[in-house]
Design a protein around this motif. Structure first.
Motif, PDB file in Angstrom:
ATOM      1  N   THR A 258       1.152  -0.756  -0.096  1.00 24.38           N
ATOM      2  CA  THR A 258       0.355  -0.068  -0.081  1.00 24.38           C
ATOM      3  C   THR A 258       0.964   1.274   0.001  1.00 24.38           C
ATOM      4  O   THR A 258       0.260   2.288  -0.166  1.00 24.38           O
ATOM      5  N   GLN A 259       2.298   1.047  -0.007  1.00 21.80           N
ATOM      6  CA  GLN A 259       2.892   2.297   0.592  1.00 21.80           C
ATOM      7  C   GLN A 259       3.650   3.222  -0.791  1.00 21.80           C
ATOM      8  O   GLN A 259       3.790   2.416  -1.896  1.00 21.80           O
TER       9      GLN A 259
ATOM     10  N   VAL B 146     -11.089   0.747   6.916  1.00 16.26           N
ATOM     11  CA  VAL B 146     -10.770   2.095   6.343  1.00 16.26           C
ATOM     12  C   VAL B 146     -11.580   2.977   5.425  1.00 16.26           C
ATOM     13  O   VAL B 146     -11.368   4.485   5.409  1.00 16.26           O
TER      14      VAL B 146
ATOM     15  N   ALA C 263     -11.168   6.895   5.782  1.00 13.33           N
ATOM     16  CA  ALA C 263     -11.343   7.387   4.491  1.00 13.33           C
ATOM     17  C   ALA C 263     -12.100   8.352   3.955  1.00 13.33           C
ATOM     18  O   ALA C 263     -12.170   9.189   3.173  1.00 13.33           O
TER      19      ALA C 263
ATOM     20  N   PHE D  22      -2.786   5.592   6.962  1.00 10.29           N
ATOM     21  CA  PHE D  22      -3.347   4.740   7.706  1.00 10.29           C
ATOM     22  C   PHE D  22      -2.861   4.081   8.442  1.00 10.29           C
ATOM     23  O   PHE D  22      -1.465   3.326   8.493  1.00 10.29           O
TER      24      PHE D  22
ATOM     25  N   ASP E 191      -3.690   1.103  11.524  1.00 11.47           N
ATOM     26  CA  ASP E 191      -4.782   0.915  12.830  1.00 11.47           C
ATOM     27  C   ASP E 191      -4.499  -0.323  14.150  1.00 11.47           C
ATOM     28  O   ASP E 191      -3.364  -0.181  14.233  1.00 11.47           O
TER      29      ASP E 191
ATOM     30  N   CYS F 188      -6.675   0.118   1.824  1.00  7.26           N
ATOM     31  CA  CYS F 188      -5.929   1.505   1.775  1.00  7.26           C
ATOM     32  C   CYS F 188      -6.124   1.658   0.162  1.00  7.26           C
ATOM     33  O   CYS F 188      -5.680   2.502  -0.142  1.00  7.26           O
ATOM     34  N   GLN F 189      -5.558   0.522  -0.263  1.00 10.44           N
ATOM     35  CA  GLN F 189      -5.334   0.520  -1.857  1.00 10.44           C
ATOM     36  C   GLN F 189      -6.366   1.112  -2.080  1.00 10.44           C
ATOM     37  O   GLN F 189      -6.103   2.078  -3.353  1.00 10.44           O
TER      38      GLN F 189
ATOM     39  N   LEU G  21      -4.132   5.196   0.275  1.00 12.08           N
ATOM     40  CA  LEU G  21      -3.818   5.531   1.646  1.00 12.08           C
ATOM     41  C   LEU G  21      -2.564   4.080   2.195  1.00 12.08           C
ATOM     42  O   LEU G  21      -3.095   3.007   1.631  1.00 12.08           O
TER      43      LEU G  21
ATOM     44  N   LEU H  49      -0.244   2.617   4.509  1.00 15.22           N
ATOM     45  CA  LEU H  49      -0.702   1.387   5.653  1.00 15.22           C
ATOM     46  C   LEU H  49       0.544   1.133   6.120  1.00 15.22           C
ATOM     47  O   LEU H  49       1.544   0.835   5.937  1.00 15.22           O
TER      48      LEU H  49
ATOM     49  N   ALA I 203      -6.656   7.660  10.703  1.00 11.63           N
ATOM     50  CA  ALA I 203      -6.006   8.351   9.068  1.00 11.63           C
ATOM     51  C   ALA I 203      -5.658  10.079   8.476  1.00 11.63           C
ATOM     52  O   ALA I 203      -6.152  10.552   9.831  1.00 11.63           O
TER      53      ALA I 203
END
Length: 336
Positions: free
Chosen positions: A29-30, A83, A87, A100, A102, A125-126, A130, A132, A155
């Motif tokens: 996700t990053q 999420v 979001a 984000f 959790d 997140c994808q 966002l 994670l 978030a």
């Protein structure tokens, strides 16, 4: 007698195994703004360049929808809900999502179950764009009933301070609804009571889906739609229809002198909401203050921009207008 941490109910080895399983899910996700990965004491995220920057933050959970997920043994989509709830709040205020975190707490850590939950969070997140970048998994014997867990999400997004929503909402604006994917993540204490005490779940929906399974449909994430509209500067305001339904959420984007006049004839409730109302003989005001009724986001746009909005978001439905508020409610329904 020697008593160690594992005998007290906390399995450090399981916690480390879970963290190891989370790492590739988070990494997927990053983006380039993430400066530190999972495993440190904190994560770092580079602030994107923007004029007049302001940070917006939101936090939420998924409530008792978790209990239905446990009952049905479906744990790989509830993270999407987590999420989405956060979001969509950011998006409604005009933020571009950034990252984000959790929090998962449980009585006894089940690595496979926790990994399924985090996989859903990563997928959410994808969808929300966002990153994670961190989180916490807490094993707390005695705090929760056996087999139960709870979730929270946090978030942060950013915006130009001059373009934070709502702004410039005016009488004559058109209200557009963005369809929901279902009940989303609100009203589940009532939903579960109806499942337990009425015949709500005994007959499948017209499309063949089991009612309980349909209720677990993940919350729609509006990142792509809202991102396009925000980029085009087409929004005056937005309301995420969460807890409190239309009654409590639409007024959050309105100045005190304006009201939302909603044409109840402009869309038909999806079957699931009609079934919920019938099962509990729920009043119309209660339905409107509890559920999204098929519209998960309500937008306020200039009348002259409606066609441009629809070109970017084809499923947007015109559901009403903004008008001067006379003495009375901020949300006025036109039912006839």
């Amino acid at each position: 007698m020697t008593i160690d941490y594992k005998q007290a109910g906390v399995d450090v080895t399981a916690g480390n195994a879970a963290a190891k399983a989370y790492a590739p899910l988070a990494k997927a996700t990053q983006d380039a703004n993430v400066l530190a990965g999972l495993g440190g004491f904190a994560a770092a995220y580079r602030m994107p360049a923007t004029a007049n920057p302001v940070l917006l933050a939101a936090t939420d959970g998924v409530g008792t929808k978790l209990l239905l997920a446990k009952e049905l043994g479906v744990h790989d989509t509830i993270g999407i809900d987590l999420v989405a709830m956060v979001a969509n709040d950011l998006l409604a205020d005009g933020a571009t999502p950034m990252f984000f975190l959790d929090y998962m707490a449980t009585d006894k850590l089940d690595v496979d179950l926790a990994s399924a939950v985090v996989a859903g969070i990563a997928r959410g997140c994808q969808l929300a764009h966002l990153a994670l970048i961190g989180g916490e998994t807490a094993e707390m014997p005695g705090m929760y009933p056996a087999g139960h867990y709870d979730l929270a999400g946090f978030a942060v997004g950013y915006a130009d301070a001059e373009r934070v929503l709502p702004r410039s909402v005016a009488a004559g604006d058109v209200l557009l609804g963005l369809p929901s994917s279902g009940v989303h993540s609100n009203g589940f204490s009532l939903v579960r009571k109806l499942l337990a005490e009425t015949d709500l779940g005994q007959t499948p929906l017209a499309d063949g889906r089991d009612v309980a399974a349909a209720l677990l449909t993940p919350t729609r994430i509006y990142a792509d739609e809202m991102g396009a509209l925000l980029q085009a500067n087409l929004l005056h305001g937005a309301a995420h229809i969460t807890g409190g339904g239309f009654t409590d959420n639409v007024p959050r984007m309105l100045p005190d002198d304006l009201a939302a006049r909603i044409d109840a004839r402009s869309w038909q409730w999806p079957e699931l909401f009609r079934r919920l109302q019938a099962a509990g003989d729920i009043s119309l005001p209660d339905m409107r203050q509890t559920f999204n009724l098929g519209m998960g986001m309500v937008l306020s746009v200039a009348a002259g921009d409606v066609d441009r909005v629809r070109a970017l978001v084809p499923d947007a439905v015109q559901i009403g207008v903004v008008a001067l508020r006379e003495q009375g409610a901020a949300v006025v329904w036109e039912d006839e």
